[in-house]
Design a protein around this motif. Sequence first.
Motif, PDB file in Angstrom:
ATOM      1  N   VAL A 178     -27.617 -57.949  10.661  1.00 36.00           N
ATOM      2  CA  VAL A 178     -27.176 -59.091  11.455  1.00 36.00           C
ATOM      3  C   VAL A 178     -28.030 -59.198  12.709  1.00 36.00           C
ATOM      4  O   VAL A 178     -28.744 -58.271  13.068  1.00 36.00           O
ATOM      5  N   ILE A 179     -27.926 -60.330  13.359  1.00 38.75           N
ATOM      6  CA  ILE A 179     -28.562 -60.529  14.654  1.00 38.75           C
ATOM      7  C   ILE A 179     -27.449 -60.574  15.694  1.00 38.75           C
ATOM      8  O   ILE A 179     -26.521 -61.374  15.583  1.00 38.75           O
ATOM      9  N   VAL A 180     -27.542 -59.693  16.673  1.00 36.64           N
ATOM     10  CA  VAL A 180     -26.555 -59.654  17.756  1.00 36.64           C
ATOM     11  C   VAL A 180     -27.201 -60.310  18.971  1.00 36.64           C
ATOM     12  O   VAL A 180     -28.259 -59.879  19.429  1.00 36.64           O
ATOM     13  N   LYS A 181     -26.572 -61.385  19.460  1.00 34.73           N
ATOM     14  CA  LYS A 181     -27.074 -62.106  20.625  1.00 34.73           C
ATOM     15  C   LYS A 181     -26.241 -61.713  21.838  1.00 34.73           C
ATOM     16  O   LYS A 181     -25.026 -61.881  21.842  1.00 34.73           O
ATOM     17  N   ILE A 182     -26.922 -61.178  22.842  1.00 29.15           N
ATOM     18  CA  ILE A 182     -26.274 -60.742  24.075  1.00 29.15           C
ATOM     19  C   ILE A 182     -26.893 -61.547  25.198  1.00 29.15           C
ATOM     20  O   ILE A 182     -28.023 -61.283  25.606  1.00 29.15           O
ATOM     21  N   GLY A 183     -26.162 -62.538  25.698  1.00 32.17           N
ATOM     22  CA  GLY A 183     -26.755 -63.421  26.691  1.00 32.17           C
ATOM     23  C   GLY A 183     -27.992 -64.064  26.100  1.00 32.17           C
ATOM     24  O   GLY A 183     -27.941 -64.660  25.039  1.00 32.17           O
ATOM     25  N   GLY A 184     -29.160 -63.889  26.711  1.00 33.33           N
ATOM     26  CA  GLY A 184     -30.403 -64.454  26.210  1.00 33.33           C
ATOM     27  C   GLY A 184     -31.210 -63.506  25.351  1.00 33.33           C
ATOM     28  O   GLY A 184     -32.338 -63.813  24.974  1.00 33.33           O
ATOM     29  N   ARG A 185     -30.677 -62.350  25.020  1.00 34.52           N
ATOM     30  CA  ARG A 185     -31.387 -61.329  24.242  1.00 34.52           C
ATOM     31  C   ARG A 185     -30.830 -61.257  22.829  1.00 34.52           C
ATOM     32  O   ARG A 185     -29.630 -61.388  22.619  1.00 34.52           O
ATOM     33  N   SER A 186     -31.688 -61.046  21.821  1.00 37.28           N
ATOM     34  CA  SER A 186     -31.256 -60.895  20.431  1.00 37.28           C
ATOM     35  C   SER A 186     -31.775 -59.577  19.881  1.00 37.28           C
ATOM     36  O   SER A 186     -32.914 -59.194  20.146  1.00 37.28           O
ATOM     37  N   VAL A 187     -30.920 -58.900  19.096  1.00 40.36           N
ATOM     38  CA  VAL A 187     -31.266 -57.600  18.517  1.00 40.36           C
ATOM     39  C   VAL A 187     -30.819 -57.594  17.063  1.00 40.36           C
ATOM     40  O   VAL A 187     -29.698 -57.995  16.763  1.00 40.36           O
ATOM     41  N   LYS A 188     -31.680 -57.131  16.157  1.00 41.58           N
ATOM     42  CA  LYS A 188     -31.290 -56.967  14.764  1.00 41.58           C
ATOM     43  C   LYS A 188     -30.569 -55.628  14.623  1.00 41.58           C
ATOM     44  O   LYS A 188     -31.011 -54.608  15.157  1.00 41.58           O
TER      45      LYS A 188
ATOM     46  N   ALA B 112     -22.630 -62.931  20.467  1.00 41.14           N
ATOM     47  CA  ALA B 112     -22.466 -63.604  19.172  1.00 41.14           C
ATOM     48  C   ALA B 112     -23.163 -62.782  18.103  1.00 41.14           C
ATOM     49  O   ALA B 112     -24.169 -62.120  18.370  1.00 41.14           O
ATOM     50  N   VAL B 113     -22.617 -62.814  16.889  1.00 35.89           N
ATOM     51  CA  VAL B 113     -23.233 -62.147  15.752  1.00 35.89           C
ATOM     52  C   VAL B 113     -23.538 -63.215  14.709  1.00 35.89           C
ATOM     53  O   VAL B 113     -22.679 -64.028  14.365  1.00 35.89           O
ATOM     54  N   CYS B 114     -24.795 -63.221  14.221  1.00 30.46           N
ATOM     55  CA  CYS B 114     -25.231 -64.181  13.215  1.00 30.46           C
ATOM     56  C   CYS B 114     -25.859 -63.442  12.042  1.00 30.46           C
ATOM     57  O   CYS B 114     -26.409 -62.346  12.214  1.00 30.46           O
ATOM     58  N   ASN B 115     -25.800 -64.063  10.852  1.00 30.81           N
ATOM     59  CA  ASN B 115     -26.530 -63.471   9.736  1.00 30.81           C
ATOM     60  C   ASN B 115     -28.001 -63.838   9.893  1.00 30.81           C
ATOM     61  O   ASN B 115     -28.386 -64.560  10.822  1.00 30.81           O
ATOM     62  N   LEU B 116     -28.837 -63.361   8.973  1.00 29.58           N
ATOM     63  CA  LEU B 116     -30.273 -63.585   9.108  1.00 29.58           C
ATOM     64  C   LEU B 116     -30.680 -65.036   8.880  1.00 29.58           C
ATOM     65  O   LEU B 116     -31.803 -65.426   9.192  1.00 29.58           O
ATOM     66  N   LYS B 117     -29.780 -65.860   8.366  1.00 31.45           N
ATOM     67  CA  LYS B 117     -30.046 -67.285   8.205  1.00 31.45           C
ATOM     68  C   LYS B 117     -29.628 -68.077   9.444  1.00 31.45           C
ATOM     69  O   LYS B 117     -29.759 -69.282   9.491  1.00 31.45           O
ATOM     70  N   GLY B 118     -29.053 -67.378  10.445  1.00 30.68           N
ATOM     71  CA  GLY B 118     -28.645 -68.024  11.687  1.00 30.68           C
ATOM     72  C   GLY B 118     -27.218 -68.515  11.699  1.00 30.68           C
ATOM     73  O   GLY B 118     -26.797 -69.150  12.664  1.00 30.68           O
TER      74      GLY B 118
ATOM     75  N   PRO C 286     -32.882 -54.153  37.219  1.00 35.14           N
ATOM     76  CA  PRO C 286     -33.126 -55.378  36.460  1.00 35.14           C
ATOM     77  C   PRO C 286     -32.542 -55.362  35.039  1.00 35.14           C
ATOM     78  O   PRO C 286     -32.230 -56.399  34.488  1.00 35.14           O
ATOM     79  N   SER C 287     -32.399 -54.181  34.446  1.00 37.64           N
ATOM     80  CA  SER C 287     -31.889 -54.074  33.086  1.00 37.64           C
ATOM     81  C   SER C 287     -30.845 -52.983  32.988  1.00 37.64           C
ATOM     82  O   SER C 287     -30.913 -51.987  33.698  1.00 37.64           O
ATOM     83  N   CYS C 288     -29.870 -53.184  32.101  1.00 39.59           N
ATOM     84  CA  CYS C 288     -28.797 -52.214  31.898  1.00 39.59           C
ATOM     85  C   CYS C 288     -28.727 -51.827  30.427  1.00 39.59           C
ATOM     86  O   CYS C 288     -28.950 -52.666  29.546  1.00 39.59           O
ATOM     87  N   PRO C 289     -28.405 -50.563  30.133  1.00 45.67           N
ATOM     88  CA  PRO C 289     -28.302 -50.147  28.733  1.00 45.67           C
ATOM     89  C   PRO C 289     -27.007 -50.652  28.104  1.00 45.67           C
ATOM     90  O   PRO C 289     -25.955 -50.652  28.725  1.00 45.67           O
ATOM     91  N   VAL C 290     -27.110 -51.089  26.855  1.00 46.59           N
ATOM     92  CA  VAL C 290     -25.956 -51.525  26.076  1.00 46.59           C
ATOM     93  C   VAL C 290     -25.972 -50.743  24.764  1.00 46.59           C
ATOM     94  O   VAL C 290     -26.997 -50.700  24.084  1.00 46.59           O
ATOM     95  N   LEU C 291     -24.852 -50.130  24.434  1.00 49.46           N
ATOM     96  CA  LEU C 291     -24.717 -49.383  23.194  1.00 49.46           C
ATOM     97  C   LEU C 291     -24.083 -50.290  22.146  1.00 49.46           C
ATOM     98  O   LEU C 291     -23.049 -50.903  22.401  1.00 49.46           O
ATOM     99  N   ILE C 292     -24.715 -50.391  20.970  1.00 48.53           N
ATOM    100  CA  ILE C 292     -24.187 -51.194  19.870  1.00 48.53           C
ATOM    101  C   ILE C 292     -23.788 -50.247  18.750  1.00 48.53           C
ATOM    102  O   ILE C 292     -24.629 -49.520  18.216  1.00 48.53           O
ATOM    103  N   LEU C 293     -22.507 -50.249  18.407  1.00 49.83           N
ATOM    104  CA  LEU C 293     -21.989 -49.398  17.335  1.00 49.83           C
ATOM    105  C   LEU C 293     -21.447 -50.262  16.208  1.00 49.83           C
ATOM    106  O   LEU C 293     -20.872 -51.324  16.457  1.00 49.83           O
ATOM    107  N   THR C 294     -21.626 -49.797  14.969  1.00 42.48           N
ATOM    108  CA  THR C 294     -21.038 -50.495  13.833  1.00 42.48           C
ATOM    109  C   THR C 294     -20.120 -49.540  13.087  1.00 42.48           C
ATOM    110  O   THR C 294     -20.376 -48.353  13.003  1.00 42.48           O
ATOM    111  N   ASP C 295     -19.056 -50.086  12.581  1.00 42.53           N
ATOM    112  CA  ASP C 295     -18.116 -49.346  11.736  1.00 42.53           C
ATOM    113  C   ASP C 295     -17.707 -50.307  10.632  1.00 42.53           C
ATOM    114  O   ASP C 295     -16.763 -51.079  10.787  1.00 42.53           O
ATOM    115  N   GLY C 296     -18.479 -50.271   9.546  1.00 45.53           N
ATOM    116  CA  GLY C 296     -18.286 -51.289   8.526  1.00 45.53           C
ATOM    117  C   GLY C 296     -18.655 -52.627   9.136  1.00 45.53           C
ATOM    118  O   GLY C 296     -19.684 -52.764   9.782  1.00 45.53           O
TER     119      GLY C 296
END
Length: 93
Positions: free
Chosen positions: A78-88, A47-53, A22-32
């Motif tokens: 930032v807020i990273v939106k992956i399909g219907g899921r959002s992660v700060k 999609a990537v959004c700032n905290l103001k949306g 039902p769920s799969c792992p996704v790795l989120i990496l930042t470089d600057g």
Amino acid sequence: CWVECNEKHEDLDGPNTKIEIPSCPVLILTDGGVITLTGLADGTAVAVCNLKGVELGTAIAVNGTATITTGLTVGNTVIVKIGGRSVKVVIHE
């Protein structure tokens, strides 16, 4: 993070074996200001959004990976939106 993927695999170890994932792992990496996500299903919208949306960038996963350049600096959140899921995510070097 984990995102919904609903993968179904059949006949892995025998004729009547079915495994549902039902769920799969996704790795989120930042470089600057560059954010890279791996482990996505091809075609997944990100999609990537700032905290103001305000949307800072979008991408569609190809070969399991999506990369978005935001132009932000280390320490921003930032807020990273992956399909219907959002992660700060806090941007690191």
